[in-house]
Motif scaffolding. Structure first.
Motif, mmCIF file in Angstrom:
data_model
loop_
_atom_site.group_PDB
_atom_site.id
_atom_site.type_symbol
_atom_site.label_atom_id
_atom_site.label_comp_id
_atom_site.label_asym_id
_atom_site.label_seq_id
_atom_site.Cartn_x
_atom_site.Cartn_y
_atom_site.Cartn_z
ATOM 1 N N SER A 1 13.396 -45.851 -23.848
ATOM 2 C CA SER A 1 13.126 -44.482 -23.967
ATOM 3 C C SER A 1 13.472 -43.940 -22.278
ATOM 4 O O SER A 1 13.737 -44.570 -21.720
ATOM 5 N N GLU A 2 13.735 -42.689 -22.662
ATOM 6 C CA GLU A 2 14.193 -42.061 -21.474
ATOM 7 C C GLU A 2 13.019 -42.202 -20.315
ATOM 8 O O GLU A 2 13.560 -42.559 -19.263
ATOM 9 N N GLY A 3 11.766 -42.106 -20.467
ATOM 10 C CA GLY A 3 10.785 -42.310 -19.608
ATOM 11 C C GLY A 3 11.080 -43.767 -18.965
ATOM 12 O O GLY A 3 10.702 -43.978 -17.876
ATOM 13 N N SER A 4 11.244 -44.623 -19.849
ATOM 14 C CA SER A 4 11.419 -46.030 -19.545
ATOM 15 C C SER A 4 12.515 -46.318 -18.805
ATOM 16 O O SER A 4 12.609 -47.127 -17.741
ATOM 17 N N GLN A 5 13.478 -45.730 -19.023
ATOM 18 C CA GLN A 5 14.782 -45.813 -18.097
ATOM 19 C C GLN A 5 14.577 -45.086 -16.677
ATOM 20 O O GLN A 5 15.099 -45.615 -15.916
ATOM 21 N N ARG A 6 13.688 -44.051 -16.617
ATOM 22 C CA ARG A 6 13.540 -43.393 -15.414
ATOM 23 C C ARG A 6 12.757 -44.247 -14.473
ATOM 24 O O ARG A 6 12.869 -44.414 -13.330
ATOM 25 N N SER A 7 11.830 -44.786 -15.041
ATOM 26 C CA SER A 7 10.776 -45.769 -14.482
ATOM 27 C C SER A 7 11.514 -46.954 -13.910
ATOM 28 O O SER A 7 11.250 -47.664 -12.850
ATOM 29 N N PHE A 8 12.523 -47.418 -14.783
ATOM 30 C CA PHE A 8 13.187 -48.701 -14.575
ATOM 31 C C PHE A 8 13.833 -49.091 -13.051
ATOM 32 O O PHE A 8 13.526 -49.871 -12.447
ATOM 33 N N GLN A 9 14.476 -47.884 -12.439
ATOM 34 C CA GLN A 9 15.014 -48.111 -11.231
ATOM 35 C C GLN A 9 13.989 -48.226 -10.034
ATOM 36 O O GLN A 9 13.992 -48.917 -9.091
ATOM 37 N N LEU A 10 12.671 -47.262 -10.417
ATOM 38 C CA LEU A 10 11.612 -47.315 -9.533
ATOM 39 C C LEU A 10 11.045 -48.445 -9.428
ATOM 40 O O LEU A 10 10.139 -48.978 -8.405
ATOM 41 N N GLN A 11 11.105 -49.304 -10.581
ATOM 42 C CA GLN A 11 10.424 -50.694 -10.611
ATOM 43 C C GLN A 11 11.054 -51.644 -10.130
ATOM 44 O O GLN A 11 10.811 -52.922 -10.432
ATOM 45 N N GLY A 12 12.283 -51.447 -9.533
ATOM 46 C CA GLY A 12 13.253 -52.513 -9.046
ATOM 47 C C GLY A 12 14.777 -52.687 -9.837
ATOM 48 O O GLY A 12 15.469 -53.509 -9.333
ATOM 49 N N GLY A 13 14.821 -52.126 -10.950
ATOM 50 C CA GLY A 13 16.062 -52.101 -11.713
ATOM 51 C C GLY A 13 16.160 -53.539 -12.147
ATOM 52 O O GLY A 13 15.242 -54.478 -12.360
ATOM 53 N N PRO A 14 17.512 -53.980 -12.229
ATOM 54 C CA PRO A 14 17.846 -55.491 -12.858
ATOM 55 C C PRO A 14 17.316 -56.346 -11.905
ATOM 56 O O PRO A 14 17.111 -56.244 -10.741
ATOM 57 N N MET A 15 16.881 -57.648 -12.490
ATOM 58 C CA MET A 15 16.538 -58.885 -11.784
ATOM 59 C C MET A 15 17.725 -59.633 -11.086
ATOM 60 O O MET A 15 18.741 -59.652 -11.453
#
Ligand SMILES: [Fe+2]
Ligand SMILES: [Fe+2]
Length: 188
Positions: free
Chosen positions: A124-138
């Motif tokens: 979802s767009e919200g989840s994409q937005r938070s993804f980078q804030l949460q550290g992005g790819p492992m």
């Protein structure tokens, strides 16, 4: 061991949190209550254990706690660490089979986006937005460490249901339907 009274207090508190803040959308297109219920239903349909259904139902309770602590206003410009907030809050009453998949559901998103390149685009767009804030790819090290976690499978399952549980205008029952299950899985 905690008293039955404390268990019931926690369950009452959860009912009140969903009653008061469950209609909020928290950067998604559906309400937090609908999202929680859809997620729990997907877990139930997958024949998950009661503990994992509870984890699916409560995985975003940290969002509700944040709304409670900020008078209904959430700040989407930084990582909210809602996974830890929720898991810590629940840990007085629920065991690690409930709280660990919750604590790890953001890591599981990072894992899935790292291993399956198309996964991020389907968030979802919200989840994409938070993804980078949460550290992005492992990183490779993070991937190796996460895949060894004893709650890895449960966390990835909860995350997969989480990302599917965002269908608008589908009513999936009510929070009260899950109270008997929550009483069953509250730590004895
Ligand atoms: Fe979440
Ligand atoms: Fe979620």
């Amino acid at each position: 061991m905690i008293s039955e009274e404390s268990q019931l207090q926690m369950i009452d508190e959860l009912i009140k949190l969903f009653e008061t803040y469950g209609s909020e959308k928290y950067d998604e297109n559906i309400s937090q209550t609908e999202h929680a219920l859809q997620c729990a239903l997907l877990a139930h349909q997958a024949h998950a254990t009661d503990e994992l259904v509870a984890a699916a139902l409560l995985h975003d309770v940290g969002h509700l706690l944040q709304l409670q602590g900020s008078n209904g206003n959430a700040d989407f410009s930084q990582d909210d660490f809602h996974e830890n907030l929720g898991a810590n809050f629940l840990s007085s009453t629920f065991g690690p089979n409930v709280t660990q998949p919750i604590a790890l559901h953001v890591q599981a998103k990072r894992y899935l986006c790292s291993v399956f390149p198309s996964y991020e685009a389907e968030l979802s767009e919200g989840s994409q937005r938070s993804f980078q804030l949460q550290g992005g790819p492992m990183s490779a090290n993070e991937l190796a460490e996460f895949s060894q976690n004893e709650n890895f499978d449960d966390a990835v399952n909860v995350r997969t249901w989480d990302d599917l549980a965002k269908i608008e205008n589908i009513i999936s029952g009510q929070f009260a339907d899950f109270v008997p299950l929550l009483k069953r899985v509250a730590t004895q």
